[in-house]
Design a protein around this motif. Structure first.
Motif, PDB file in Angstrom:
ATOM      1  N   MET A   1      57.821 -24.289  63.974  1.00  0.00           N
ATOM      2  CA  MET A   1      58.503 -23.021  64.025  1.00  0.00           C
ATOM      3  C   MET A   1      59.604 -23.030  65.095  1.00  0.00           C
ATOM      4  O   MET A   1      60.707 -22.592  64.835  1.00  0.00           O
ATOM      5  CB  MET A   1      57.483 -21.917  64.285  1.00  0.00           C
ATOM      6  CG  MET A   1      58.073 -20.613  64.619  1.00  0.00           C
ATOM      7  SD  MET A   1      56.955 -19.433  65.358  1.00  0.00           S
ATOM      8  CE  MET A   1      55.470 -20.288  65.562  1.00  0.00           C
ATOM      9  N   THR A   2      59.312 -23.498  66.280  1.00  0.00           N
ATOM     10  CA  THR A   2      60.319 -23.529  67.345  1.00  0.00           C
ATOM     11  C   THR A   2      61.132 -24.820  67.320  1.00  0.00           C
ATOM     12  O   THR A   2      62.105 -24.940  68.058  1.00  0.00           O
ATOM     13  CB  THR A   2      59.659 -23.417  68.731  1.00  0.00           C
ATOM     14  OG1 THR A   2      58.784 -24.523  68.912  1.00  0.00           O
ATOM     15  CG2 THR A   2      58.933 -22.101  68.898  1.00  0.00           C
ATOM     16  N   ASN A  40      53.241  -9.240  69.070  1.00  0.00           N
ATOM     17  CA  ASN A  40      52.581  -9.480  67.780  1.00  0.00           C
ATOM     18  C   ASN A  40      51.888  -8.222  67.273  1.00  0.00           C
ATOM     19  O   ASN A  40      51.966  -7.901  66.084  1.00  0.00           O
ATOM     20  CB  ASN A  40      51.569 -10.618  67.886  1.00  0.00           C
ATOM     21  CG  ASN A  40      52.221 -11.974  67.850  1.00  0.00           C
ATOM     22  OD1 ASN A  40      53.301 -12.143  67.285  1.00  0.00           O
ATOM     23  ND2 ASN A  40      51.583 -12.953  68.450  1.00  0.00           N
ATOM     24  N   GLN A  45      53.448 -10.474  63.465  1.00  0.00           N
ATOM     25  CA  GLN A  45      53.488 -11.899  63.794  1.00  0.00           C
ATOM     26  C   GLN A  45      54.839 -12.524  63.459  1.00  0.00           C
ATOM     27  O   GLN A  45      55.326 -13.393  64.184  1.00  0.00           O
ATOM     28  CB  GLN A  45      52.375 -12.652  63.080  1.00  0.00           C
ATOM     29  CG  GLN A  45      52.312 -14.106  63.472  1.00  0.00           C
ATOM     30  CD  GLN A  45      51.152 -14.843  62.857  1.00  0.00           C
ATOM     31  OE1 GLN A  45      50.268 -14.257  62.262  1.00  0.00           O
ATOM     32  NE2 GLN A  45      51.163 -16.140  62.997  1.00  0.00           N
ATOM     33  N   HIS A  46      55.459 -12.078  62.377  1.00  0.00           N
ATOM     34  CA  HIS A  46      56.771 -12.631  62.020  1.00  0.00           C
ATOM     35  C   HIS A  46      57.779 -12.389  63.141  1.00  0.00           C
ATOM     36  O   HIS A  46      58.544 -13.281  63.513  1.00  0.00           O
ATOM     37  CB  HIS A  46      57.270 -12.010  60.708  1.00  0.00           C
ATOM     38  CG  HIS A  46      58.630 -12.478  60.315  1.00  0.00           C
ATOM     39  ND1 HIS A  46      58.885 -13.763  59.888  1.00  0.00           N
ATOM     40  CD2 HIS A  46      59.830 -11.839  60.321  1.00  0.00           C
ATOM     41  CE1 HIS A  46      60.174 -13.895  59.636  1.00  0.00           C
ATOM     42  NE2 HIS A  46      60.773 -12.741  59.889  1.00  0.00           N
ATOM     43  N   ASP A  49      57.007 -14.661  66.011  1.00  0.00           N
ATOM     44  CA  ASP A  49      57.533 -16.005  65.759  1.00  0.00           C
ATOM     45  C   ASP A  49      59.026 -16.082  66.061  1.00  0.00           C
ATOM     46  O   ASP A  49      59.517 -17.052  66.643  1.00  0.00           O
ATOM     47  CB  ASP A  49      57.288 -16.418  64.309  1.00  0.00           C
ATOM     48  CG  ASP A  49      55.818 -16.669  63.996  1.00  0.00           C
ATOM     49  OD1 ASP A  49      55.000 -16.757  64.942  1.00  0.00           O
ATOM     50  OD2 ASP A  49      55.483 -16.767  62.794  1.00  0.00           O
ATOM     51  N   ARG A  50      59.752 -15.046  65.696  1.00  0.00           N
ATOM     52  CA  ARG A  50      61.198 -15.009  65.955  1.00  0.00           C
ATOM     53  C   ARG A  50      61.474 -14.935  67.462  1.00  0.00           C
ATOM     54  O   ARG A  50      62.436 -15.525  67.948  1.00  0.00           O
ATOM     55  CB  ARG A  50      61.841 -13.841  65.213  1.00  0.00           C
ATOM     56  CG  ARG A  50      61.847 -14.088  63.691  1.00  0.00           C
ATOM     57  CD  ARG A  50      62.565 -12.998  62.914  1.00  0.00           C
ATOM     58  NE  ARG A  50      63.935 -12.897  63.370  1.00  0.00           N
ATOM     59  CZ  ARG A  50      64.568 -11.743  63.576  1.00  0.00           C
ATOM     60  NH1 ARG A  50      63.974 -10.596  63.366  1.00  0.00           N
ATOM     61  NH2 ARG A  50      65.823 -11.728  63.988  1.00  0.00           N
ATOM     62  N   GLN A  53      61.139 -18.409  68.826  1.00  0.00           N
ATOM     63  CA  GLN A  53      62.333 -19.195  68.501  1.00  0.00           C
ATOM     64  C   GLN A  53      63.488 -18.834  69.432  1.00  0.00           C
ATOM     65  O   GLN A  53      64.182 -19.719  69.949  1.00  0.00           O
ATOM     66  CB  GLN A  53      62.734 -18.968  67.047  1.00  0.00           C
ATOM     67  CG  GLN A  53      61.762 -19.557  66.071  1.00  0.00           C
ATOM     68  CD  GLN A  53      62.022 -19.117  64.631  1.00  0.00           C
ATOM     69  OE1 GLN A  53      62.760 -18.173  64.384  1.00  0.00           O
ATOM     70  NE2 GLN A  53      61.392 -19.804  63.691  1.00  0.00           N
TER      71      GLN A  53
END
Length: 155
Positions: A1-2, A40, A45-46, A49-50, A53
């Motif tokens: 992801m990252t 979160n 959670q999306h 995740d961003r 990143q």
């Protein structure tokens, strides 16, 4: 992801640094996003995740080419800093935390103000021992400080 390497690669880099460059200072930094679980929980959670990143990109933009940045676990990032003293690592960690704090991450309905805490050490022991030492130091700093609330502003 990252798109960062993981903890296994981190351990390998620490070991390689110790084996390949004896006598040359090497420092490690562990960075932890404050109150990440709230991101979160409140934004999904999306969105979390961003945030990971975005933070990883900000960290990369503020490092030297020879520095190694890995995602250690969850919301923790680790740095292996070749030819770097503890004092230099501390100054860099403070700078990185400042740069992340200056970010304004735009979630769907709010601007999130992200902060991080850090711990630094000299690479002078086995990778797992060093990482455990850093983890304990980051956790202790979280307990010692008043835990900040996730700051958000409406758009």
């Amino acid at each position: 992801m990252t798109q960062l390497s993981n903890a296994d690669y981190l351990r390998l880099q620490i070991k390689q640094e110790l084996d390949s460059h004896p006598g040359i200072p090497c420092a490690l930094v562990l960075l932890d996003i404050d109150q990440f679980h709230l991101i979160n929980r409140q934004h999904g959670q999306h969105e979390g995740d961003r945030v990971l990143q975005a933070v990883s990109h900000m960290l990369l933009l503020n490092l030297r080419n020879e520095d190694v940045l890995c995602r250690y676990a969850g919301d923790r990032f680790a740095l292996v800093l070749h030819d770097t003293s503890l004092e230099e690592a501390q100054a860099l960690a403070v700078h990185l935390c400042k740069m992340v704090r200056q970010m304004r991450y735009c979630a769907k309905e709010a601007i999130l103000e992200i902060s991080m805490r850090h711990a630094c050490t000299v690479a002078d022991d086995a990778p797992d021992t060093l990482l455990s030492r850093l983890s304990r130091a980051v956790e202790a700093s979280a307990l010692a400080s008043t835990e900040p609330q996730l700051a958000t502003r409406g758009l």
